[in-house]
Write a protein that holds these residues in place. Structure first.
Motif, PDB file in Angstrom:
ATOM      1  N   PRO A 122      -3.139  24.620  35.644  1.00 39.19           N
ATOM      2  CA  PRO A 122      -2.365  23.680  36.484  1.00 39.19           C
ATOM      3  C   PRO A 122      -1.014  23.359  35.842  1.00 39.19           C
ATOM      4  CG  PRO A 122      -4.025  22.486  35.222  1.00 39.19           C
ATOM      5  CD  PRO A 122      -4.230  23.943  34.910  1.00 39.19           C
ATOM      6  N   ASP A 123      -0.148  24.385  35.713  1.00 43.36           N
ATOM      7  CA  ASP A 123       1.119  24.222  35.000  1.00 43.36           C
ATOM      8  C   ASP A 123       2.337  24.267  35.915  1.00 43.36           C
ATOM      9  OD1 ASP A 123       0.946  26.844  35.709  1.00 43.36           O
ATOM     10  OD2 ASP A 123       1.062  27.663  33.677  1.00 43.36           O
ATOM     11  N   GLY A 124       2.102  24.280  37.234  1.00 40.19           N
ATOM     12  CA  GLY A 124       3.226  24.301  38.167  1.00 40.19           C
ATOM     13  C   GLY A 124       3.724  25.687  38.493  1.00 40.19           C
ATOM     14  N   ALA A 125       3.183  26.727  37.840  1.00 39.55           N
ATOM     15  CA  ALA A 125       3.593  28.095  38.133  1.00 39.55           C
ATOM     16  C   ALA A 125       2.914  28.574  39.417  1.00 39.55           C
ATOM     17  CB  ALA A 125       3.233  29.011  36.970  1.00 39.55           C
ATOM     18  N   LYS A 126       3.390  29.708  39.942  1.00 43.32           N
ATOM     19  CA  LYS A 126       2.795  30.279  41.156  1.00 43.32           C
ATOM     20  C   LYS A 126       1.991  31.509  40.765  1.00 43.32           C
ATOM     21  CE  LYS A 126       4.028  31.037  45.990  1.00 43.32           C
ATOM     22  NZ  LYS A 126       3.381  29.797  46.447  1.00 43.32           N
ATOM     23  N   TYR A 127       0.739  31.580  41.244  1.00 46.05           N
ATOM     24  CA  TYR A 127      -0.160  32.673  40.873  1.00 46.05           C
ATOM     25  C   TYR A 127      -0.515  33.513  42.104  1.00 46.05           C
ATOM     26  CZ  TYR A 127      -0.927  30.170  36.479  1.00 46.05           C
ATOM     27  OH  TYR A 127      -0.764  29.549  35.250  1.00 46.05           O
TER      28      TYR A 127
END
Length: 616
Positions: A122-127
């Motif tokens: 849950p680090d704000g990146a897009k996966y």
């Protein structure tokens, strides 16, 4: 033994999750129930209509717990979390789900980069993913970087901008060098947005946007940029042609079907984004023997989407599920808008799900063929068949080493899939055995190994120990001991005392001290010396002996050849503490019990044993 009948009477008529445990306290099954009282009692009533797998599980249930929830949806969410955490032996499980690769774009950074990862955080990146093939993910990333040259370095762009020259990636067209200021933040983010659109399957929107930019660049006589955009458009169009198989609607959908053999279940998923099939992956489920298709697909949906970064608007499948409505409610909550689960009977969607089934069947055939081919040339499979056992993934072997009963040590070597797994090797100083007593030493080593394993598993289940830091929690599929029938019987006694069932054989040698074969209480196993199984056993025996001898020599070289280590309760740490206090063996011999007890780490029992040893 827990009084299960009494606990069954206390079950509430409420929704919740039930947790089955074996005699060691390990969680072996997790399930959810609309009414706990009715569901849990079914396991312990007449077993006539139960599946063989369920009957076997019930025999191993020593205790159960339950957690009451307010709704069935809460129970489903809790069930998903507990299955993911504990990986219970009798639950249907998505194979190696934590290891599936993803594509990660760090949109939480000012200058995002594109990465390969196996962890969703849950680090704000897009996966994007998960994908079943790491190779496919890396190839996709290469393609993306050619079309959208995003950086891959960990440099702090804001801090270091203008301080560096362009790197090699800039010169070969795989980066736009934001660290040198050659591209503005706005234009760089535009590249990122385009890469995301590509991964989301929005090719038509992206192509329209790029063609407009190309025309504009051409009109402004920016011919170099126009040519670059032309090449980018061409690459996307070629890729889009490969991906575009069929258009069902303009929405995002996942199409799921399952094919199965006697031993395996393969789930195929087609990912439809903006009406185009943008990708597909297949996944294997384990513990699915005798289970119906509904349970397998339901379990897959729960485990797959529990950790997936994206949930589509519609899931299309050819399997009707009892949990269909509650699964749709759960998925809707995860997505934030309504999700439907559709089971088509005819039309385009039915044709599509039939195609997905054919792909699942093909993937299953390929996997079965691969396994069959692998077994023909696999020493582990040959040994497993020879012993009449299932595939022996993890084999542990033990050997005792000493010189005329002094400096007793033991080795534990581990082979996984027929190969040495050296990070799992363990050394043991024999603590409770004095003199030449291989049986007693073998008993001590196995007791310590099994006790460590049980204690670590309890700590893992209680959240007190990270599973990756455990050393003994994984139990072997086969135990081999260096020695004959006496060693085997000793080891069996230890296993029985822990109520653990693990096949055990002795590795016997001929008159020239070479491997002869395996022995059990039923007799010696006839092993062709030219066979792969025989060579594997010989390798394991040699490795166990080598590791034990090496440890024995290391112990001598460290000056640990002290009679103190033959005294019950005295190990290396206590011996060092005694030498720090009394300096010499003579000093230790002259000390009384009270003086010995004051040494760091000593207790009364060890002090008395040490004192009596020198008085004999």
């Amino acid at each position: 033994m827990v009084d299960i009948e009494e606990k069954l009477k206390l079950l509430p008529e409420k929704p919740g999750v039930y947790i089955m445990k074996d005699i060691s306290g390990k969680i072996i099954y997790v399930g959810k129930a609309v009414i706990l009282k009715n569901r849990v009692r079914q396991y312990f009533q007449s077993q006539a209509n139960q599946l063989p797998k369920v009957r076997i599980m019930v025999k191993h249930i020593n205790d159960f717990e339950y957690i009451v929830t307010d709704t069935e949806l809460e129970a489903l969410i809790l069930e998903c979390n507990l299955i993911k955490k504990h990986k219970p032996k009798y639950n249907i499980l998505l194979k190696d789900d934590k290891n599936y690769p993803y594509i990660k774009i760090t949109i939480n950074e000012d200058y995002p980069k594109i990465l390969f990862t196996r962890r969703v955080e849950p680090d704000g990146a897009k996966y994007f993913g998960p994908y079943s093939s790491a190779f496919a993910v890396r190839e996709t990333i290469k393609l993306l970087r050619r079309m959208f040259p995003l950086r891959s370095c960990n440099r702090n762009i804001e801090r270091d901008i203008g301080k560096y020259r362009e790197c090699l990636y800039y010169h070969i067209g795989l980066c736009t060098a934001p660290c040198t200021g050659k591209i503005s933040k706005e234009n760089y983010r535009k590249q990122v947005d385009e890469a995301i659109m590509f991964l989301e399957g929005k090719h038509d929107v992206l192509l329209k946007k790029l063609k407009e930019e190309m025309d504009k660049a051409s009109q402004n006589m920016e011919f170099e940029r126009a040519a670059s955009l032309r090449d980018q458009i061409y690459a996307i169009e070629k890729t889009s042609e490969k991906q575009k198989i069929i258009s069902v609607s303009g929405e995002d959908q996942d199409v799921i079907s399952m094919a199965r053999s006697a031993d395996d279940s393969c789930i195929q998923v087609f990912f439809i984004r903006s009406g185009e099939i943008s990708g597909r992956e297949h996944y294997f489920m384990k513990n699915t023997e005798e289970m119906n298709r509904s349970d397998v697909v339901s379990s897959f949906i729960k485990q797959f989407y529990e950790g997936a970064p994206y949930v589509p608007k519609e899931i299309i499948t050819d399997v009707d599920m009892e949990e269909r409505d509650i699964l749709a409610e759960w998925l809707s909550k995860k997505r934030g808008t309504k999700v439907t689960i559709t089971i088509p009977i005819k039309g385009k969607k039915k044709e599509l799900v039939d195609m997905v089934y054919q792909n699942a069947l093909e993937a299953l055939k390929n996997d079965v063929n691969f396994k069959m081919e692998k077994q023909k040339n696999d020493a582990v499979s040959e040994l497993s068949e020879l012993l009449g056992l299932g595939y022996l993934e993890r084999i542990e072997a033990y050997d005792i080493s000493n010189v005329r009963g002094t400096d007793n040590v033991a080795s534990m070597v581990v082979f996984v899939d027929g190969k040495p797994h050296k990070s799992s090797y363990r050394k043991f100083n024999i603590k409770t055995v004095i003199g030449q007593d291989d049986y007693g030493s073998m008993r001590e080593v196995l007791e310590r190994r099994l006790q460590h394993g049980i204690e670590e598993q309890k700590m893992i289940d209680n959240g007190e120990l990270d599973e990756n830091k455990a050393k003994f929690n994984i139990m072997p599929d086969l135990i081999l001991v260096d020695g004959g029938l006496g060693h085997v019987n000793t080891a069996k006694e230890v296993l029985n005392s822990f109520n653990i069932e693990i096949p055990i054989y002795g590795m016997v040698k001929d008159a020239k001290h070479r491997t002869r074969g395996l022995v059990s209480p039923d007799g010696e196993i006839d092993m062709p010396m030219t066979g792969r199984a025989f060579r594997l056993v010989a390798e394991i025996q040699d490795e166990a002996h080598r590791f034990a001898i090496t440890f024995h020599k290391e112990r001598k070289s460290r000056g640990l050849k002290s009679d103190l280590l033959n005294i019950p309760g005295i190990g290396v740490k206590r011996m060092k503490a005694l030498f720090n206090e009394f300096k010499t063996i003579e000093g230790i011999r002259k000390a009384n019990v009270d003086e010995l007890k004051k040494v760091k780490g000593m207790n009364e029992k060890a002090a008395e044993a040490l004192y009596e040893y020198f008085r004999k």
